[in-house]
Design an enzyme around this catalytic site. Structure first.
Site, PDB file in Angstrom:
ATOM      1  N   ARG A 145     -26.016  -4.184  -5.181  1.00  0.00           N
ATOM      2  CA  ARG A 145     -26.081  -5.015  -3.974  1.00  0.00           C
ATOM      3  C   ARG A 145     -26.781  -6.329  -4.315  1.00  0.00           C
ATOM      4  NH1 ARG A 145     -22.603  -2.447  -2.144  1.00  0.00           N
ATOM      5  NH2 ARG A 145     -22.547  -1.228  -0.224  1.00  0.00           N
ATOM      6  N   GLU A 192     -22.772 -12.835   1.445  1.00  0.00           N
ATOM      7  CA  GLU A 192     -21.338 -12.677   1.127  1.00  0.00           C
ATOM      8  C   GLU A 192     -20.516 -13.032   2.356  1.00  0.00           C
ATOM      9  OE1 GLU A 192     -20.656  -8.747  -0.441  1.00  0.00           O
ATOM     10  OE2 GLU A 192     -22.023  -9.066  -2.111  1.00  0.00           O
ATOM     11  N   HIS A 231     -17.014  -9.323  -4.704  1.00  0.00           N
ATOM     12  CA  HIS A 231     -17.323  -7.947  -4.292  1.00  0.00           C
ATOM     13  C   HIS A 231     -16.055  -7.067  -4.334  1.00  0.00           C
ATOM     14  CE1 HIS A 231     -20.231  -5.331  -1.702  1.00  0.00           C
ATOM     15  NE2 HIS A 231     -19.437  -4.571  -2.456  1.00  0.00           N
TER      16      HIS A 231
END
Ligand SMILES: NC(=O)C1=CN([C@@H]2O[C@H](COP(=O)(O)OP(=O)(O)OC[C@H]3O[C@@H](n4cnc5c(N)ncnc54)[C@H](OP(=O)(O)O)[C@@H]3O)[C@@H](O)[C@H]2O)C=CC1
Ligand SMILES: O=CC(=O)O
Length: 324
Positions: free
Chosen positions: A237, A266, A285
């Site tokens: 993360r 993000e 991601h």
């Protein structure tokens, strides 16, 4: 009567049909400023919620007084406050296992791309900069035979370590809450302290879940303990890393490079300094983002929710203790 369920992420049609067979589904194609009010309104009647990529804030919790189960289409569940869900008797379901190998593939891709400067050099070729024999300024670093340090030797950490050990003859060291005998026996992995790992690893690879203890675990001090020739890889993360400190370390040569799939914010803001650094490989991601794996994750999340709404918390429940 069918339970009301709010779905906030597109899922394959056959899985939506399966959900609709047993539930009254209100669907949102992601939550944004335009539909947030409608989403909050729909939560008022929801017994179940399923989706991913949304911080499930106190405001949203308060808007859902009838909630019995939440099913995230992810293995990480840092978007949720488990203690608060448990206090209200709400089950939290997630998708462990089905994405492990795919995510490990992505993370190992980052190891290779960062070390061998794949994206940077491929871009130079496209820009017409390959005009003769290449010299040391285009060389990368070896991966095979080096030391990989895994932060978080869980399902994904083990799968990354397996690739490193069997595929690339790498020495595996790891930092983890508990010892992992399987990794030690099968991969000859050695458990060590965080400081030791930072000092010894050529690739520091984060796959820790995000929680208070792991927030900014990579920061100015920990980066300074890495070798100047080492790479930092993040497949866990973004908020496990102090991104400003990482930028500084990459600019000043404290570490050699980074491969990042996750970020503090993000999508990564287009003005992020990380994007201007040649020694950074940045991905959007995509750890688990293959057609096959995303299908399996959605399927598991739907099955998890249907089971939880019937009171079955035996599979993939983060807080099964709420039953007791
Ligand atoms: N980039 C991407 O697209 C993806 C990212 N992820 C991220 O990867 C994470 C890991 O997933 P997965 O491997 O399935 O999870 P696991 O639960 O299997 O592994 C997590 C590991 O971290 C260890 N750990 C947890 N807290 C600490 C701590 N404070 N200090 C040291 N070790 C700790 C655990 O130790 P112990 O066994 O002792 O509890 C466990 O071994 C997810 O939570 C998610 O954030 C996941 C999928 C895709
Ligand atoms: O980041 C992805 C997940 O499944 O967690």
């Amino acid at each position: 009567m069918k339970p009301n369920v709010v779905l906030y992420r597109k899922i394959p049609d056959d899985l939506l049909a399966k959900l609709q067979e047993q539930c009254q589904v209100t669907y949102f194609d992601g939550i944004n400023a335009d539909n947030r009010a409608a989403f909050i309104k729909a939560l008022a009647e929801a017994e179940g919620v399923i989706g991913v990529g949304l911080q499930f804030s106190d405001e949203l919790m308060a808007a859902a007084p009838k909630l019995k189960a939440v099913s995230t289409i992810s293995v990480g569940y840092d978007d949720f406050n488990v203690a608060k869900l448990s206090a209200r008797g709400i089950a939290l379901m997630h998708t462990p296992g089905v994405l492990t190998e795919t995510t490990a593939d992505t993370i190992f891709t980052l190891v290779l791309c960062a070390a061998r400067r794949i994206t940077e050099l491929a871009e130079k070729v496209k820009q017409g900069e390959w005009q003769g024999s290449i010299g040391p300024d285009w060389y990368g670093s070896n991966v095979h035979g080096k030391t990989i340090g895994i932060l978080g030797m869980g399902r994904i950490g083990y799968a990354v370590a397996k690739r490193a050990h069997f595929g690339f003859g790498m020495n595996v060291i790891y930092y983890n809450r508990s010892a992992k005998p399987e990794a030690e026996q099968q991969l000859n992995a050695r458990r060590c302290s965080l400081d030791e790992l930072l000092a010894d690893a050529d690739f520091v690879c984060n796959v820790l879940p995000l929680m208070p203890e792991t927030r900014h675990i990579i920061n100015r001090d920990t980066l300074a303990k890495m070798k100047p020739s080492a790479f930092f890889i993040n497949g866990g993360r973004g908020a496990s890393v102090d991104e400003a400190a990482l930028v500084e370390a990459l600019k000043s040569g404290v570490i050699k490079g980074a491969g990042l799939d996750v970020f503090e914010t993000e999508p990564l803001p287009v003005n992020s300094e990380l994007l201007s650094l040649p020694n950074v490989v940045a991905l959007p991601h995509i750890g688990s983002a293959t057609h096959e794996t995303r299908y399996e994750m959605s399927k598991m999340a739907v099955e998890n929710l249907l089971a939880a709404l019937k009171g079955d918390l035996t599979k993939h429940c983060v807080n099964p203790d709420i039953l007791r």
